[in-house]
Design an enzyme around this catalytic site. Structure first.
Site, mmCIF file in Angstrom:
data_model
loop_
_atom_site.group_PDB
_atom_site.id
_atom_site.type_symbol
_atom_site.label_atom_id
_atom_site.label_comp_id
_atom_site.label_asym_id
_atom_site.label_seq_id
_atom_site.Cartn_x
_atom_site.Cartn_y
_atom_site.Cartn_z
ATOM 1 N N LYS A 1 -29.824 43.498 -53.102
ATOM 2 C CA LYS A 1 -28.763 42.544 -53.514
ATOM 3 C C LYS A 1 -29.337 41.167 -53.855
ATOM 4 O O LYS A 1 -30.511 40.898 -53.615
ATOM 5 C CB LYS A 1 -27.716 42.419 -52.406
ATOM 6 C CG LYS A 1 -27.228 43.736 -51.834
ATOM 7 C CD LYS A 1 -26.372 44.547 -52.792
ATOM 8 C CE LYS A 1 -26.218 45.953 -52.262
ATOM 9 N NZ LYS A 1 -24.990 46.623 -52.544
HETATM 10 C C1 LIG Z 1 -24.253 47.694 -51.646
HETATM 11 C C2 LIG Z 1 -22.846 47.926 -51.888
HETATM 12 C C3 LIG Z 1 -21.949 48.240 -50.862
HETATM 13 C C4 LIG Z 1 -22.368 48.566 -49.465
HETATM 14 O O1 LIG Z 1 -23.186 47.657 -48.851
HETATM 15 P P1 LIG Z 1 -24.194 48.126 -47.694
HETATM 16 O O2 LIG Z 1 -24.681 46.827 -47.141
HETATM 17 O O3 LIG Z 1 -25.276 48.933 -48.347
HETATM 18 O O4 LIG Z 1 -23.433 48.899 -46.694
HETATM 19 C C5 LIG Z 1 -20.602 48.339 -51.180
HETATM 20 N N1 LIG Z 1 -20.160 48.182 -52.438
HETATM 21 C C6 LIG Z 1 -20.984 47.914 -53.455
HETATM 22 C C7 LIG Z 1 -20.415 47.730 -54.826
HETATM 23 C C8 LIG Z 1 -22.359 47.801 -53.226
HETATM 24 O O5 LIG Z 1 -23.179 47.553 -54.251
#
Ligand SMILES: *Cc1c(COP(=O)(O)O)cnc(C)c1O
Length: 359
Positions: free
Chosen positions: A178
């Protein structure tokens, strides 16, 4: 090989972690509280509640709003599975609305899917581009629906200067791919004190007073080690986002191949390019598979986010989903994400453009 994503950590994060180890606060402590305050301020929300992941942030956000069995939640089928699984965790039913050319839920198709059971809309700001919150909030107001934003890919994205995650109840992820990371971690943002109280109970076994359990809760807490990394990453987030945007602008200016559609940004929208996603349309003389191969031969990773709409994932089909949403079908066959992360060099950018312009 140029990777599709790369976490950007420095000596500041390392130093901050060591300090926490020395402090003795290994679980949730003062650093988590500080991270929550700073993150809320950055987003422009009154409060933030840290959690163990983006998935648990979404899950708790929905539960805190009272989403339960029998309820319907309107969302996008073109997303990471966690957005929609969070609805299933609450026992509620995801209802899919097709997307637009911007890869986000098409707000003009939402009203047709509203029933007596509809309780919430869960828009996803996919790839770092804000969903049309003006239209979504208007519909939510008209039908008295909750809005939980999946901003897991959109830290710092905004519309007319207002950041996503501050319109409804926001959910963020700090997974390594992210725009900012803590390894694993998540955050809920809200202006509603009642949601804060419920989310805090849900995060910590329904406990406000030690060993008095008011509701069925979970252990979805963040640790101080994680929060210390988050505080350092948050300081760097704007720099990271600006680099992502400048990398994307370079691609938009220089990729010239016929039939490859590049991301477009509406006036007033700030795209933070969690992904730089192009469309290989049928006007393109070369297929998506061949382009992926050519990029790979030149040392460039690329990825398809997302190849299969959620309603066609195996266990959703087993639940009886039979949707066929035309734009979702087309875009899942056309999309290709290129590296856009802040660790890219000018040389990397030139190489990516050169491969795509000489297919
Ligand atoms: C990464 C992501 C999640 C989940 O996040 P985690 O920290 O991996 O549990 C949910 N929605 C979207 C669109 C994502 O890209």
């Amino acid at each position: 090989m140029i990777p599709i994503s790369k976490p950007f950590l420095g000596k500041e994060e390392k130093r901050a972690v060591l300090k926490v180890l020395d402090s003795g606060f290994l679980a949730q402590g003062p650093k988590v509280e500080e991270f929550e305050k700073r993150f809320a301020k950055y987003i422009g929300a009154k409060y933030a509640i840290a959690t163990s992941s983006g998935t648990t942030a979404l899950h708790i956000a929905l539960l805190a709003h009272g989403i339960k069995k029998g309820d319907e939640v309107i969302t996008s089928p073109f997303t990471f599975i966690a957005s929609v699984n969070a609805i299933l965790y609450c026992g509620a039913k995801p209802v899919f609305v097709d997307i637009g050319e911007d890869f986000n839920i098409n707000p003009d198709l939402i009203e047709k899917k509203i029933t007596k059971k509809t309780k919430a809309i869960l828009p996803v700001h996919l790839f770092g581009y804000p969903a049309d919150m003006a239209k979504i909030m208007k519909i939510a107001k008209k039908y008295n629906l909750v809005v939980v934003e999946d901003a897991c890919q959109a830290h710092g994205a905004s519309i007319q200067g207002r950041k996503v995650g501050s319109f409804g109840t926001g959910s963020f992820s700090f997974y390594p791919t992210k725009n900012m990371t803590t390894g694993e971690g998540g955050m809920i943002t809200t202006n509603d004190k009642r949601i804060v109280e419920k989310a805090m109970l849900l995060r910590n076994h329904g406990m406000k007073i030690k060993y008095r359990h008011e509701i069925l809760g979970f252990n979805f807490r963040m640790t101080d080690i994680v929060a210390a990394i988050g505080l350092e990453q948050l300081k760097k987030l704007e720099k990271f986002n600006k680099k992502r945007i400048s990398n994307a602008n370079y691609f938009n200016k220089n990729i010239k191949t016929k039939g490859i559609n590049l991301p477009r940004i509406k006036k007033g929208y700030r795209h933070v390019f969690h992904q730089y996603t192009i469309r290989i349309t049928d006007q393109c003389p070369v297929s998506r598979e061949k382009i992926i191969k050519k990029l790979k031969e030149n040392g460039i990773s690329s990825a398809i986010y997302y190849p299969v709409p959620i309603y066609r994932q195996k266990f959703y089909m087993n639940l009886g989903y039979k949707d066929y949403l035309p734009m979702t079908e087309i875009l899942s066959k056309e999309v290709l994400s290129l590296p856009v992360h802040p660790a890219l060099t000018k040389k990397d950018l030139k190489k990516i453009v050169s491969v795509l312009n000489n297919l």
